[in-house]
Scaffold this motif. Structure first.
Motif, PDB file in Angstrom:
ATOM      1  N   ALA A 184       0.805  -1.220   0.000  1.00  0.00           N
ATOM      2  CA  ALA A 184       0.000   0.000   0.000  1.00  0.00           C
ATOM      3  C   ALA A 184       0.839   1.271   0.000  1.00  0.00           C
ATOM      4  N   THR A 185       1.780   1.379   0.908  1.00  0.00           N
ATOM      5  CA  THR A 185       2.595   2.596   0.951  1.00  0.00           C
ATOM      6  C   THR A 185       3.731   2.555  -0.061  1.00  0.00           C
ATOM      7  N   GLY A 186       4.148   1.368  -0.462  1.00  0.00           N
ATOM      8  CA  GLY A 186       5.166   1.243  -1.502  1.00  0.00           C
ATOM      9  C   GLY A 186       4.594   1.457  -2.881  1.00  0.00           C
ATOM     10  N   ASN A 187       3.256   1.382  -3.008  1.00  0.00           N
ATOM     11  CA  ASN A 187       2.543   1.547  -4.278  1.00  0.00           C
ATOM     12  C   ASN A 187       3.039   0.546  -5.327  1.00  0.00           C
ATOM     13  N   LYS A 188       3.171  -0.683  -4.892  1.00  0.00           N
ATOM     14  CA  LYS A 188       3.682  -1.740  -5.743  1.00  0.00           C
ATOM     15  C   LYS A 188       2.889  -3.028  -5.553  1.00  0.00           C
ATOM     16  N   ILE A 189       3.057  -3.934  -6.503  1.00  0.00           N
ATOM     17  CA  ILE A 189       2.593  -5.305  -6.362  1.00  0.00           C
ATOM     18  C   ILE A 189       3.840  -6.170  -6.235  1.00  0.00           C
ATOM     19  N   GLY A 190       3.856  -7.011  -5.223  1.00  0.00           N
ATOM     20  CA  GLY A 190       5.013  -7.867  -4.996  1.00  0.00           C
ATOM     21  C   GLY A 190       4.733  -9.319  -5.348  1.00  0.00           C
ATOM     22  N   ARG A 191       5.772 -10.030  -5.694  1.00  0.00           N
ATOM     23  CA  ARG A 191       5.696 -11.462  -5.996  1.00  0.00           C
ATOM     24  C   ARG A 191       6.772 -12.173  -5.183  1.00  0.00           C
ATOM     25  N   ILE A 192       6.412 -13.230  -4.490  1.00  0.00           N
ATOM     26  CA  ILE A 192       7.386 -13.988  -3.719  1.00  0.00           C
ATOM     27  C   ILE A 192       7.270 -15.462  -4.063  1.00  0.00           C
ATOM     28  N   THR A 193       8.388 -16.075  -4.386  1.00  0.00           N
ATOM     29  CA  THR A 193       8.402 -17.505  -4.667  1.00  0.00           C
ATOM     30  C   THR A 193       8.341 -18.271  -3.355  1.00  0.00           C
ATOM     31  N   ILE A 214       3.085   0.407  -9.552  1.00  0.00           N
ATOM     32  CA  ILE A 214       1.773   0.709 -10.117  1.00  0.00           C
ATOM     33  C   ILE A 214       1.849   2.039 -10.871  1.00  0.00           C
ATOM     34  N   PRO A 215       1.243   2.133 -12.059  1.00  0.00           N
ATOM     35  CA  PRO A 215       1.323   3.380 -12.847  1.00  0.00           C
ATOM     36  C   PRO A 215       0.769   4.608 -12.129  1.00  0.00           C
ATOM     37  N   THR A 216      -0.368   4.457 -11.428  1.00  0.00           N
ATOM     38  CA  THR A 216      -0.977   5.594 -10.755  1.00  0.00           C
ATOM     39  C   THR A 216      -0.229   5.932  -9.473  1.00  0.00           C
ATOM     40  N   TYR A 217       0.132   7.182  -9.329  1.00  0.00           N
ATOM     41  CA  TYR A 217       0.856   7.614  -8.143  1.00  0.00           C
ATOM     42  C   TYR A 217      -0.023   7.456  -6.898  1.00  0.00           C
ATOM     43  N   ASP A 218       0.513   6.851  -5.860  1.00  0.00           N
ATOM     44  CA  ASP A 218      -0.166   6.713  -4.571  1.00  0.00           C
ATOM     45  C   ASP A 218      -1.555   6.065  -4.712  1.00  0.00           C
ATOM     46  N   GLY A 219      -1.645   5.016  -5.517  1.00  0.00           N
ATOM     47  CA  GLY A 219      -2.919   4.309  -5.678  1.00  0.00           C
ATOM     48  C   GLY A 219      -3.316   3.498  -4.463  1.00  0.00           C
ATOM     49  N   ARG A 220      -2.328   3.116  -3.642  1.00  0.00           N
ATOM     50  CA  ARG A 220      -2.544   2.355  -2.421  1.00  0.00           C
ATOM     51  C   ARG A 220      -3.256   1.017  -2.677  1.00  0.00           C
ATOM     52  N   PRO A 221      -2.580   0.068  -3.331  1.00  0.00           N
ATOM     53  CA  PRO A 221      -3.185  -1.237  -3.570  1.00  0.00           C
ATOM     54  C   PRO A 221      -3.479  -1.949  -2.258  1.00  0.00           C
ATOM     55  N   ALA A 222      -4.622  -2.639  -2.218  1.00  0.00           N
ATOM     56  CA  ALA A 222      -5.056  -3.276  -0.968  1.00  0.00           C
ATOM     57  C   ALA A 222      -5.352  -4.758  -1.178  1.00  0.00           C
ATOM     58  N   GLY A 223      -6.559  -5.086  -1.689  1.00  0.00           N
ATOM     59  CA  GLY A 223      -6.912  -6.481  -1.897  1.00  0.00           C
ATOM     60  C   GLY A 223      -6.310  -7.026  -3.183  1.00  0.00           C
ATOM     61  N   ILE A 224      -6.093  -8.355  -3.228  1.00  0.00           N
ATOM     62  CA  ILE A 224      -5.562  -8.992  -4.428  1.00  0.00           C
ATOM     63  C   ILE A 224      -6.105 -10.404  -4.528  1.00  0.00           C
TER      64      ILE A 224
END
Length: 325
Positions: free
Chosen positions: A100-109, A119-129
């Motif tokens: 959310a605060t990093g404004n990114k989507i992460g992937r972990i093996t 994420i393209p939009t600045y400060d979009g704050r991703p939450a659910g996935i």
């Protein structure tokens, strides 16, 4: 609690009201596993393809892994103070999470290697996935009023929600679409097709702030309400029914191996169960102030959940049989 503040950014904070259920309903059982890192604020949790449970730690910038026997390992996210919120198993054998605060989507093996995508939009704050039926991951952006889609290779596209809202959680539906909750003034449940077409359905009870959502065993979607004494059900056609629960606040929700829906009640320190017909039972956790938050079905036939709060900082597990029929 930090992870809750992340999701409610730009909103008026929601008051948490402790509610005591009847002693016949609120039985204290289950297992709890303390986390190694203090004050980690675990939030989202999901079953991984490796037979373990994976969870986010919003306050310490880590992704955690716990085996059904309780062995815990933590992995640090490269981006400083990224604020991980939710996590889901992807179609590629990895786990995907929102920052959310990093404004990114992460992937972990499953071996712990982390890759991040901005994420393209600045400060979009991703939450659910959630994993979609199209082989991609779909996520909500609480501050940008958008639904995002990311391919396993990291390509992101965003879709604006028509109503000014706060999209919080998202889940794949039985109809081949994605369904999401819309909080704040919108008070709706949204549906988005894999091509990006959005339809919205108003929740009958005003001002309840829909939060968590999951596909149920009955072919419908079920959702929680932060500011309402209800658990909601919506059919693929958009018909909504609400079922009253004793507690004011419900957050996480998951389909259980017993054919019922299970949900968390943070303020009351309880785990609830609702049948497809709407009958509710509750289980009180051992410690008050533990704030159960995310919940998911585990590979061992148990329900696994995260615990925030001063008395929390744990991962919990309960057997479906620990609640009376």
């Amino acid at each position: 609690m930090r992870s809750r503040r992340i999701l409610l950014i730009f909103l008026v904070l929601i008051g948490l009201v402790g509610v005591v259920a009847s002693s016949a309903e609120a039985r204290s059982r289950g297992r709890e596993f303390p986390l190694p890192t203090p004050d980690s604020e675990p939030a989202g949790i999901a079953a991984g393809p490796d037979g373990a449970l994976w969870f986010t730690e919003g306050n310490v910038n880590r992704i955690g892994r716990i085996t059904p026997s309780g062995a815990i390992h933590e992995f640090r996210i490269p981006t400083y103070d990224s604020g991980p919120v939710d996590i889901a198993a992807g179609p590629d054998g990895a786990l995907w999470f929102t920052e959310a605060t990093g404004n990114k989507i992460g992937r972990i093996t499953t071996s712990g290697a982390i890759t991040e995508f901005s994420i393209p939009t600045y400060d979009g704050r991703p939450a659910g996935i959630a994993a979609g039926p199209d082989g991609n991951l779909w996520f909500t952006e609480v501050a940008a009023n958008k639904i995002g889609r990311i391919t396993p290779s990291g390509s992101i596209r965003e879709f604006s929600v028509p109503t000014s809202s706060v999209p919080v959680d998202i889940a794949a539906g039985p109809d081949g679409n994605l369904w999401f909750t819309e909080g704040a003034a919108a008070n709706k449940i949204g549906r988005i097709t894999p091509s990006g077409g959005i339809t919205e359905f108003a929740v009958p009870t005003a001002g309840v702030f829909p939060w968590g959502i999951v596909a149920g065993p009955d072919g419908n979607l079920w959702f929680t309400e932060v500011d309402g004494n209800n658990i909601g059900r919506i059919t693929p056609a958009g018909t909504i029914t609400e079922f009253p629960v004793p507690v004011y606040e419900t957050i996480g929700i998951a389909a259980g191996p017993d054919g019922n829906l299970w949900f968390t009640e943070p303020s009351a320190g309880m785990i609830g169960r609702i049948t497809p017909s709407g009958a509710v039972r509750e289980l009180r956790l051992p410690n008050s102030g533990c704030y159960p938050y995310g919940i998911t079905a585990g590979p061992d036939g148990n329900l696994w959940f995260t615990e925030e709060g001063i008395a929390g900082n744990k991962i919990g597990a309960i057997r479906p049989g620990e609640l009376p029929v």
